[in-house]
Design an enzyme around this catalytic site. Sequence first.
Site, PDB file in Angstrom:
ATOM      1  N   GLN A  55       0.823  -1.208   0.000  1.00 36.33           N
ATOM      2  CA  GLN A  55       0.000   0.000   0.000  1.00 36.33           C
ATOM      3  C   GLN A  55       0.860   1.262   0.000  1.00 36.33           C
ATOM      4  O   GLN A  55       2.073   1.197   0.203  1.00 36.33           O
ATOM      5  CB  GLN A  55      -0.904   0.017   1.234  1.00 36.33           C
ATOM      6  CG  GLN A  55      -0.138  -0.062   2.548  1.00 36.33           C
ATOM      7  CD  GLN A  55      -0.969  -0.558   3.698  1.00 36.33           C
ATOM      8  OE1 GLN A  55      -2.187  -0.638   3.631  1.00 36.33           O
ATOM      9  NE2 GLN A  55      -0.327  -0.908   4.795  1.00 36.33           N
ATOM     10  N   HIS A  59     -10.719   4.203  19.019  1.00 34.97           N
ATOM     11  CA  HIS A  59      -9.944   3.128  19.631  1.00 34.97           C
ATOM     12  C   HIS A  59     -10.433   2.772  21.038  1.00 34.97           C
ATOM     13  O   HIS A  59     -10.380   1.600  21.430  1.00 34.97           O
ATOM     14  CB  HIS A  59      -8.462   3.490  19.635  1.00 34.97           C
ATOM     15  CG  HIS A  59      -7.861   3.470  18.252  1.00 34.97           C
ATOM     16  ND1 HIS A  59      -7.581   4.622  17.541  1.00 34.97           N
ATOM     17  CD2 HIS A  59      -7.538   2.433  17.441  1.00 34.97           C
ATOM     18  CE1 HIS A  59      -7.091   4.290  16.359  1.00 34.97           C
ATOM     19  NE2 HIS A  59      -7.049   2.986  16.259  1.00 34.97           N
ATOM     20  N   ASP A  88      -0.827   0.516  13.349  1.00 36.40           N
ATOM     21  CA  ASP A  88      -0.457   1.829  13.887  1.00 36.40           C
ATOM     22  C   ASP A  88      -0.235   1.810  15.394  1.00 36.40           C
ATOM     23  O   ASP A  88       0.248   2.792  15.969  1.00 36.40           O
ATOM     24  CB  ASP A  88      -1.509   2.880  13.528  1.00 36.40           C
ATOM     25  CG  ASP A  88      -2.916   2.464  13.933  1.00 36.40           C
ATOM     26  OD1 ASP A  88      -3.086   1.840  14.999  1.00 36.40           O
ATOM     27  OD2 ASP A  88      -3.860   2.760  13.168  1.00 36.40           O
ATOM     28  N   ASP A  97      -0.131 -12.414   6.910  1.00 37.25           N
ATOM     29  CA  ASP A  97      -1.553 -12.377   6.579  1.00 37.25           C
ATOM     30  C   ASP A  97      -2.327 -13.012   7.723  1.00 37.25           C
ATOM     31  O   ASP A  97      -2.056 -14.153   8.113  1.00 37.25           O
ATOM     32  CB  ASP A  97      -1.801 -13.139   5.274  1.00 37.25           C
ATOM     33  CG  ASP A  97      -3.270 -13.256   4.953  1.00 37.25           C
ATOM     34  OD1 ASP A  97      -3.873 -12.250   4.558  1.00 37.25           O
ATOM     35  OD2 ASP A  97      -3.825 -14.365   5.132  1.00 37.25           O
ATOM     36  N   ALA A  98      -3.297 -12.288   8.271  1.00 36.41           N
ATOM     37  CA  ALA A  98      -4.010 -12.763   9.461  1.00 36.41           C
ATOM     38  C   ALA A  98      -4.738 -14.075   9.209  1.00 36.41           C
ATOM     39  O   ALA A  98      -4.771 -14.961  10.078  1.00 36.41           O
ATOM     40  CB  ALA A  98      -4.990 -11.695   9.936  1.00 36.41           C
ATOM     41  N   ASP A 115      -9.120  -5.221  13.779  1.00 33.29           N
ATOM     42  CA  ASP A 115      -9.090  -3.826  13.327  1.00 33.29           C
ATOM     43  C   ASP A 115      -8.626  -3.742  11.876  1.00 33.29           C
ATOM     44  O   ASP A 115      -7.658  -3.058  11.558  1.00 33.29           O
ATOM     45  CB  ASP A 115      -8.161  -3.018  14.241  1.00 33.29           C
ATOM     46  CG  ASP A 115      -8.295  -1.511  14.043  1.00 33.29           C
ATOM     47  OD1 ASP A 115      -9.301  -1.089  13.440  1.00 33.29           O
ATOM     48  OD2 ASP A 115      -7.395  -0.775  14.473  1.00 33.29           O
TER      49      ASP A 115
END
Length: 520
Positions: free
Chosen positions: A253, A284, A308, A362-363, A382
């Site tokens: 990205q 959050h 983040d 990769d989750a 998230d």
Amino acid sequence: MVDERAGPSAAEVLLLASVFVVAACGLVYELAAGALASYLLGDSVLQFSTVIGTYLAAMGAGSYLSRFIDRQLVAQFLRIELLVGLAGGLMPAALFAAHASLPGGHDAPFRVLLYAGVATVGTLVGLEIPLVMRILKRQFAARYGLKDLVAQVLTFDYLGALVVAVAFPLLLVPHLGLIRTGLFFGLLNAGVAVWALWMFRAQVPRAGAHTLACAAVVAVLGGGFAAAESLTAWAEERFYGESVLLRESSAYQRVVVAGSAESGLRLYLNGNLQFHSRDEYRYHEALVHPAMAAHGAPKKVLVLGGGDGMAVREVLRHPSVQQVTLVELDPAMTRLFREQPLLTALNDRSLHDPRVRIVNADAYGWLEQLGDDTFFDVVVVDFPDPSNFALGKLYSTSFYALLDRHLAASGYAVIQTTSPLIARRSFWTVVATVEAVGLRATPYHAHVPSFGEWGFVLASRRPWAMPTALPPGLRFLSLPGLPALLDFPPDMARVPAEPNRLSTQSLVHTFEQEWGRVHR
């Protein structure tokens, strides 16, 4: 005449090498256009599909048109190389600048420019390979029969495409960026033209004029390469409407941080706002604490996405936490939010906490490979919204079944779930998907000024109980205010929705329809 028993001549080898370069350049222009379209228009699957389809159709048209070129094959090939290098090399820069310069509501004219550029470059690329084959056949007729010629040329053509297909996401975009990648390969195309002019100078009429043309194209592309960073900065500041403080292209990205200390910082991924530092705490806190506080004393926490470190920051407010595993696909994200002082100040250096383990993977695949004896008290999901099929799989029954497998019996999972006001049916589709795998779903919402009404879903095997305590120092959540989060007014109330399954990914289509109405 060429001796069939002799090894290949230098001209022959260089012609075949030019096929490799031509194929590599052609694929780069195609990939760059698709990536840029997905950055600026969203829905990467749709953009890549339409760009590739247009490009291949144009290549077919170019191959057909090559039959009408009968004279001065080398000179025609040289001119086409210069045109491809100029049009393809400048296309990413031109599209980026056009998108930044067009007035609001400019998707339609931008699409016209995008597909016109893709069609032009595709047509020129389609002319190249047939001309190379015919030049080889004329120059080395004694060596090549038709089947040998086709085999040789297509072998080098496919090898060039393979090398670029691997290098584009792993090396070119992360290190050069889209604009410089396009210009670099434009220079390679121009280099092929220069070589053809030198090697076959006796067959090229008006060699002096062609030399000047080569020099002009190289100068334009070289100047563009040198100025690429300035152009990118100008275009991004026009696009985001504020100063760009940090920019980086990763394999996954485009990461941009814009704003100022006075107005606040905004994080954009591929042009989509992820948070505004002025109100991210609302998002959050709402995401993390209803699940964490309801559990009571969570020790092992899993955070999926959220590179983040903001969600991790909120998780670490709970003193019972002993271990946090953060699974983030993009290592550039976790590196930036670990190293950049501008960003570590926002997440309170949460990614440096010794209790935090960062996994860049990769989750979906990571959860599949996780041992069946590994469980978490709380899972915080998230991910970005399901705007394409790569993200939609992370909102499917298959994915939530994996979550269920690794959720402790008394544990809670919480999922960020788009806007129940703007994307009402998408929100309730996620609720239905959670319920379809046998988990209890507790939907709630909170107002985040940067996004409007935003939704979340708690998933668990036991009923969710209203917390009796929250960590100190919260700026948004309070015990008296929690019941209001569960109240859905009529315009956000539940609507019928089918679960999102991996085989159909209906949620992606629904999400595109609902959010598409907002941006039209």
